[in-house]
Write an enzyme that holds these catalytic residues in place. Structure first.
Site, mmCIF file in Angstrom:
data_model
loop_
_atom_site.group_PDB
_atom_site.id
_atom_site.type_symbol
_atom_site.label_atom_id
_atom_site.label_comp_id
_atom_site.label_asym_id
_atom_site.label_seq_id
_atom_site.Cartn_x
_atom_site.Cartn_y
_atom_site.Cartn_z
ATOM 1 N N GLY A 1 -6.738 -14.382 -3.542
ATOM 2 C CA GLY A 1 -5.519 -13.842 -2.937
ATOM 3 C C GLY A 1 -4.947 -12.725 -3.787
ATOM 4 C CG ASN A 2 -2.904 -9.626 -2.427
ATOM 5 O OD1 ASN A 2 -1.725 -9.722 -2.136
ATOM 6 N ND2 ASN A 2 -3.850 -9.316 -1.524
ATOM 7 N NE ARG A 3 0.049 -11.057 -10.247
ATOM 8 C CZ ARG A 3 0.071 -12.255 -10.801
ATOM 9 N NH1 ARG A 3 0.894 -13.183 -10.361
ATOM 10 N NH2 ARG A 3 -0.736 -12.522 -11.818
#
Ligand SMILES: Cc1cc2nc3c(=O)[nH]c(=O)nc-3n(C[C@H](O)[C@H](O)[C@H](O)COP(=O)(O)O)c2cc1C
Length: 405
Positions: free
Chosen positions: A212-214
């Site tokens: 995922g990412n932030r």
């Protein structure tokens, strides 16, 4: 924040000694990005000349109701229809009275009567004229009619004594207009369809893990809400674990591939598409069917990644000339250079570039600062603001561009 970028502002100047200040006001409006049309009353032209304003605005000044040209035979109506915001500064007691009673016997009063856009007045007059019950009745009537007042201040008057009736300072007038534009819910996008993507994609490794990412999705949600507030019909394609915003069709997805499918399906019927999602660039080449177990004899795990679809670029290829496509460039270095390169490569009409290396703005934060990049114009740096305010500002810029095309 003084941002009137692209707004059509009609500045009415009436016969007050304070008329000399309206040249400064005109200059400040232009500096804040507005396109300004000036209308002078005959009395105003005794104090300041049309030439001053014509030179400042690079537009002919409207002074005479009956000066029709063959290109524009009904000039007062075309100026009224062109107007996004009307500002009367200085507003004389006489012009206030005419406005309150719907009189239309000259260019200024006729154009004001024909204007449906929001109207602001900044009165300036002798304190006894201002306090006169007749003037105050007219002010009350105009307020009831929805006219916005930028009230005169108390100070030294041209008559040589102190009193109320002094024109508000030009800077304060520009602030009042920009605040109004920033916060008002004008239905600039009524009848438009807007498609927004939000959140970071999740690329499955196995049934329980993902890459995922932030991205929090907050900017995309703010854009969706702002588009709705401006009157658009909005669809939000999102990965973010945030509640469905009211009045917005919300489609839940996880991966880049799913997001591409949902965005592509809806793209052709969208007037404006805002790609605010943070789409993974790479995803596991294969998704393990079962949870990958930690074996006692292994020291690591090799994951084979493959490129995900470039959703923005694929929408950019399909885009028709009547559609508007916005991309976001979240960069940690060389912000403008990288974002400009993306603008050229992806077929988008605009890029909102933001510096995600700054923890006070960007991912997860409630505030953001972006620079808007378009092909033909200089970058427009929007000041740091809440994501809601910024979203409204971005959409207003887009609405103006669509209107001007
Ligand atoms: C030197 C001078 C200064 C004036 N200053 C003002 C003023 O500050 N405010 C005002 O309402 N009228 C002022 N007036 C009167 C207006 O110019 C007059 O009422 C005129 O008819 C207004 O016309 P207009 O509303 O079409 O501009 C002034 C008149 C003169 C001669």
């Amino acid at each position: 924040m003084k941002n009137l970028n692209g707004m059509h502002i009609t500045l009415y100047v009436s016969g007050s000694i304070a008329a000399y200040k309206s040249a400064v006001l005109c200059r400040l409006l232009i500096k804040a990005g507005a396109d300004v049309q000036v209308v002078l009353t005959a009395a105003a032209a005794q104090f300041v000349t049309p030439l001053t304003f014509q030179t400042l605005t690079q537009r002919p000044v409207l002074t005479d109701l009956f000066s029709a040209t063959s290109e524009d035979p009904i000039k007062h109506i075309s100026v009224a229809d062109w107007t996004d915001i009307a500002i009367v500064a200085p507003a004389s007691a006489d012009l206030l009275a005419k406005m309150a009673h719907g009189l239309a016997d000259d260019a200024a009063s006729s154009t004001l009567l024909a204007t449906v856009a929001p109207k602001f007045v900044a009165p300036a007059m002798n304190s006894h004229m201002w306090q006169n019950p007749a003037t105050q009745r007219n002010v009350a009537q105009l307020r009831a009619d929805g006219v916005h007042f930028i009230d005169p201040g108390v100070g030294f008057l041209a008559e040589g004594y102190s009193g109320s009736g002094r024109l508000a300072e030009p800077e304060a007038i520009v602030d009042a207009l920009s605040d109004f534009i920033r916060t008002s819910g004008q239905q600039l996008l009524a009848g438009r369809t807007v498609l927004v993507s939000a959140g970071g994609t999740r690329e499955a490794i196995d049934p329980v893990r993902y890459i995922g990412n932030r991205s929090s999705g907050k900017m995309g949600y703010a854009l969706a809400r702002a588009a709705r507030a401006l009157g658009a019909q909005v669809t939000l394609v999102t990965t973010a674990p945030l509640p469905d915003p009211s009045g917005i069709a919300t489609v839940r997805v996880e991966s880049a591939a799913q997001m591409q499918q949902e965005m592509t399906d809806r793209f052709a019927t969208s007037d404006i598409t805002l790609m605010a999602a943070a789409v993974a660039d790479f995803a596991p080449a294969e998704v393990a069917k079962h949870k990958i177990k930690k074996q006692p004899d292994t020291t690591g795990l090799d994951l084979q990644l493959q490129k995900t679809p470039d959703i923005l670029a694929s929408l950019g290829k399909r885009k028709r000339s009547d559609q508007f496509l916005l991309g976001f460039a979240a960069e940690t270095d060389d912000l403008l250079k990288n974002a400009s390169a993306k603008l050229a490569a992806k077929g988008a009409d605009m890029f909102a570039a933001n510096d995600v290396s700054n923890p006070a703005i960007g991912f997860g934060s409630d505030n953001n600062r972006v620079t808007l990049l378009t092909k033909d114009e200089d970058p427009l740096q929007l000041e740091t603001a809440s994501k809601d305010d910024l979203a409204l500002n971005i959409l207003k810029q887009i609405a103006i561009k669509l209107r001007d095309n």
